[in-house]
Design a protein around this motif. Structure first.
Motif, PDB file in Angstrom:
ATOM      1  N   LEU A 140       0.832  -1.165  -0.203  1.00 40.85           N
ATOM      2  CA  LEU A 140      -0.011   0.046   0.089  1.00 40.85           C
ATOM      3  C   LEU A 140       0.988   1.375   0.064  1.00 40.85           C
ATOM      4  O   LEU A 140       0.725   2.200  -0.728  1.00 40.85           O
ATOM      5  CB  LEU A 140      -0.895  -0.101   1.100  1.00 40.85           C
ATOM      6  N   GLY A 141       1.900   1.396   0.865  1.00 41.84           N
ATOM      7  CA  GLY A 141       2.788   2.314   0.757  1.00 41.84           C
ATOM      8  C   GLY A 141       3.517   2.498  -0.402  1.00 41.84           C
ATOM      9  O   GLY A 141       3.625   3.592  -0.900  1.00 41.84           O
ATOM     10  N   CYS A 142       3.720   1.521  -1.085  1.00 44.45           N
ATOM     11  CA  CYS A 142       4.523   1.718  -2.624  1.00 44.45           C
ATOM     12  C   CYS A 142       3.481   2.233  -3.706  1.00 44.45           C
ATOM     13  O   CYS A 142       3.633   3.207  -4.232  1.00 44.45           O
ATOM     14  CB  CYS A 142       4.835   0.216  -3.171  1.00 44.45           C
ATOM     15  N   THR A 143       2.417   1.874  -3.639  1.00 47.21           N
ATOM     16  CA  THR A 143       1.196   2.131  -4.474  1.00 47.21           C
ATOM     17  C   THR A 143       0.766   3.586  -4.145  1.00 47.21           C
ATOM     18  O   THR A 143       0.722   4.420  -5.336  1.00 47.21           O
ATOM     19  CB  THR A 143       0.226   1.385  -4.648  1.00 47.21           C
ATOM     20  N   GLY A 219      -9.518  -6.776   2.874  1.00 51.86           N
ATOM     21  CA  GLY A 219     -10.295  -6.530   1.729  1.00 51.86           C
ATOM     22  C   GLY A 219     -10.170  -5.211   1.346  1.00 51.86           C
ATOM     23  O   GLY A 219     -10.023  -4.843   0.287  1.00 51.86           O
ATOM     24  N   VAL A 220     -10.416  -4.172   2.445  1.00 56.33           N
ATOM     25  CA  VAL A 220     -10.482  -2.694   2.115  1.00 56.33           C
ATOM     26  C   VAL A 220      -9.136  -2.169   1.793  1.00 56.33           C
ATOM     27  O   VAL A 220      -8.762  -1.539   0.768  1.00 56.33           O
ATOM     28  CB  VAL A 220     -10.943  -1.962   3.208  1.00 56.33           C
ATOM     29  N   ILE A 221      -8.062  -2.789   2.287  1.00 55.14           N
ATOM     30  CA  ILE A 221      -6.550  -2.439   2.313  1.00 55.14           C
ATOM     31  C   ILE A 221      -6.270  -2.942   0.613  1.00 55.14           C
ATOM     32  O   ILE A 221      -5.662  -2.296  -0.308  1.00 55.14           O
ATOM     33  CB  ILE A 221      -5.550  -3.244   2.995  1.00 55.14           C
ATOM     34  N   ALA A 222      -6.746  -4.003   0.274  1.00 54.42           N
ATOM     35  CA  ALA A 222      -6.507  -4.586  -1.296  1.00 54.42           C
ATOM     36  C   ALA A 222      -7.017  -3.749  -2.151  1.00 54.42           C
ATOM     37  O   ALA A 222      -6.619  -3.448  -3.111  1.00 54.42           O
ATOM     38  CB  ALA A 222      -7.091  -5.921  -1.230  1.00 54.42           C
ATOM     39  N   LEU A 223      -8.349  -2.974  -1.994  1.00 52.42           N
ATOM     40  CA  LEU A 223      -8.985  -2.208  -2.906  1.00 52.42           C
ATOM     41  C   LEU A 223      -8.290  -0.901  -2.851  1.00 52.42           C
ATOM     42  O   LEU A 223      -8.263  -0.451  -3.972  1.00 52.42           O
ATOM     43  CB  LEU A 223     -10.490  -2.032  -2.217  1.00 52.42           C
ATOM     44  N   PHE A 224      -7.763  -0.413  -1.786  1.00 50.95           N
ATOM     45  CA  PHE A 224      -7.020   0.882  -1.927  1.00 50.95           C
ATOM     46  C   PHE A 224      -5.748   0.608  -2.668  1.00 50.95           C
ATOM     47  O   PHE A 224      -5.335   1.712  -3.469  1.00 50.95           O
ATOM     48  CB  PHE A 224      -6.634   1.498  -0.454  1.00 50.95           C
ATOM     49  N   ILE A 225      -5.308  -0.448  -2.486  1.00 49.63           N
ATOM     50  CA  ILE A 225      -3.835  -0.902  -3.299  1.00 49.63           C
ATOM     51  C   ILE A 225      -4.372  -0.563  -4.824  1.00 49.63           C
ATOM     52  O   ILE A 225      -3.587  -0.038  -5.830  1.00 49.63           O
ATOM     53  CB  ILE A 225      -3.385  -2.120  -3.140  1.00 49.63           C
ATOM     54  N   VAL A 226      -5.481  -1.310  -5.331  1.00 50.04           N
ATOM     55  CA  VAL A 226      -5.882  -1.444  -6.805  1.00 50.04           C
ATOM     56  C   VAL A 226      -6.252  -0.043  -7.257  1.00 50.04           C
ATOM     57  O   VAL A 226      -5.658   0.543  -8.188  1.00 50.04           O
ATOM     58  CB  VAL A 226      -7.025  -2.351  -6.581  1.00 50.04           C
ATOM     59  N   LEU A 231      -4.835   5.022 -10.099  1.00 53.83           N
ATOM     60  CA  LEU A 231      -4.415   6.286 -10.063  1.00 53.83           C
ATOM     61  C   LEU A 231      -2.997   6.737 -10.669  1.00 53.83           C
ATOM     62  O   LEU A 231      -2.826   7.652 -11.323  1.00 53.83           O
ATOM     63  CB  LEU A 231      -4.704   6.914  -8.661  1.00 53.83           C
ATOM     64  N   GLY A 232      -2.026   5.876 -10.256  1.00 50.92           N
ATOM     65  CA  GLY A 232      -0.779   6.032 -10.655  1.00 50.92           C
ATOM     66  C   GLY A 232      -0.681   5.949 -12.196  1.00 50.92           C
ATOM     67  O   GLY A 232       0.102   6.552 -12.663  1.00 50.92           O
ATOM     68  N   VAL A 233      -1.283   4.968 -12.809  1.00 44.10           N
ATOM     69  CA  VAL A 233      -1.360   4.536 -14.211  1.00 44.10           C
ATOM     70  C   VAL A 233      -2.018   5.938 -14.762  1.00 44.10           C
ATOM     71  O   VAL A 233      -1.406   6.458 -15.767  1.00 44.10           O
ATOM     72  CB  VAL A 233      -2.098   3.392 -14.742  1.00 44.10           C
ATOM     73  N   ALA A 234      -2.976   6.697 -14.265  1.00 42.77           N
ATOM     74  CA  ALA A 234      -3.849   7.526 -14.854  1.00 42.77           C
ATOM     75  C   ALA A 234      -3.224   8.770 -15.002  1.00 42.77           C
ATOM     76  O   ALA A 234      -3.081   9.808 -15.778  1.00 42.77           O
ATOM     77  CB  ALA A 234      -5.098   7.785 -14.326  1.00 42.77           C
ATOM     78  N   THR A 235      -2.084   9.002 -13.894  1.00 45.68           N
ATOM     79  CA  THR A 235      -1.336  10.100 -13.463  1.00 45.68           C
ATOM     80  C   THR A 235      -0.126  10.275 -13.995  1.00 45.68           C
ATOM     81  O   THR A 235       0.386  11.339 -13.864  1.00 45.68           O
ATOM     82  CB  THR A 235      -1.689  10.691 -11.995  1.00 45.68           C
TER      83      THR A 235
END
Length: 241
Positions: A140-143, A219-226, A231-235
């Motif tokens: 999560l920190g990476c993403t 599950g929520v952490i995984a959703l935030f990672i995705v 967002l990283g790809v889009a920006t």
């Protein structure tokens, strides 16, 4: 997939030669946990209670910092712009970086949890789940770092993004005060922050919960990672303006 794996290999090769970054990723969290264990050596219950939360927190912060600076450096050096003239796509670049740092996060999670147990942390819940949650927190920190790097134009600004993004989460995640004792507005705000669920999962494991007690937070952490990857790809920009 080939381009993604090639990017992963290139990033890991660069990191292998950067001993300071490797030390920051692997040794700094251990050093901080060791200091806390030393401070409360005559109160082992403190490390048992807060150790799992710190095991999830420190890797997230370190990986956020390292990833945001490293990604920005790729733009500033012109590497990303040169890569974009090849068949590589933004998704390949972000996925390659994500896999590289996820590999480091796996090593980091094992080292940090192992060290915390070595210095006296006793977790009532399954230890393997502590490793899994610590790994997800580091990823999560990476993403989040990948997404935040798009907003920075210099390495100094990338470092400034860390308190702007993480400090509000630190205050409201339940580390300093139980969330049910916070003002209602802050309690509702905390639900929008990923760190809240990271701390919730680690707190539950420290209290003896098993997979059924933490799967919602995981599950929520995984959703935030995705979401952060998207967002990283889009920006993602080719170079710094």
């Amino acid at each position: 997939m080939t381009l993604t794996l090639a990017t992963t290999g290139r990033v890991l090769s660069q990191l292998r030669g950067d001993h300071r970054t490797v030390a920051l990723i692997l040794l700094l969290p251990c050093l901080l946990i060791g200091l806390i264990a030393w401070m409360f050596h005559d109160q082992p219950q403190v490390l048992d209670q807060f150790g799992p939360m710190l095991v999830g927190l420190f890797p997230l912060i370190v990986m956020f910092l390292v990833t945001s600076v490293a990604t920005l450096r790729e733009r500033q050096s012109g590497t990303l712009e040169r890569l974009m003239t090849t068949p590589i796509r933004k998704g390949d670049f972000v996925a390659g970086y994500g896999l590289a740092f996820a590999t480091l996060a796996l090593v980091q999670a094992g080292v940090v949890v192992g060290f915390a147990v070595l210095v006296g942390m006793d977790v009532a819940g399954p230890l393997w789940l502590v490793v899994v949650v610590a790994l997800l927190d580091a990823i999560l920190g990476c993403t989040l770092g990948l997404a935040a790097s798009a907003l920075a134009r210099s390495e100094f600004q990338a470092v400034q993004m860390m308190p702007a993004i993480l400090f509000p989460q630190l205050i409201t995640c339940g580390l300093l005060m139980p969330r049910d004792q916070m003002p209602e507005v802050l309690e509702w705000l905390s639900r929008a922050f990923p760190l809240t669920y990271a701390i919730e999962a680690m707190t539950s494991l420290a209290a003896g919960e098993d997979w059924s007690g933490v799967r919602g937070a995981v599950g929520v952490i995984a959703l935030f990672i995705v979401g952060a990857v998207v967002l990283g790809v889009a920006t993602l920009r080719r170079r710094t303006a």
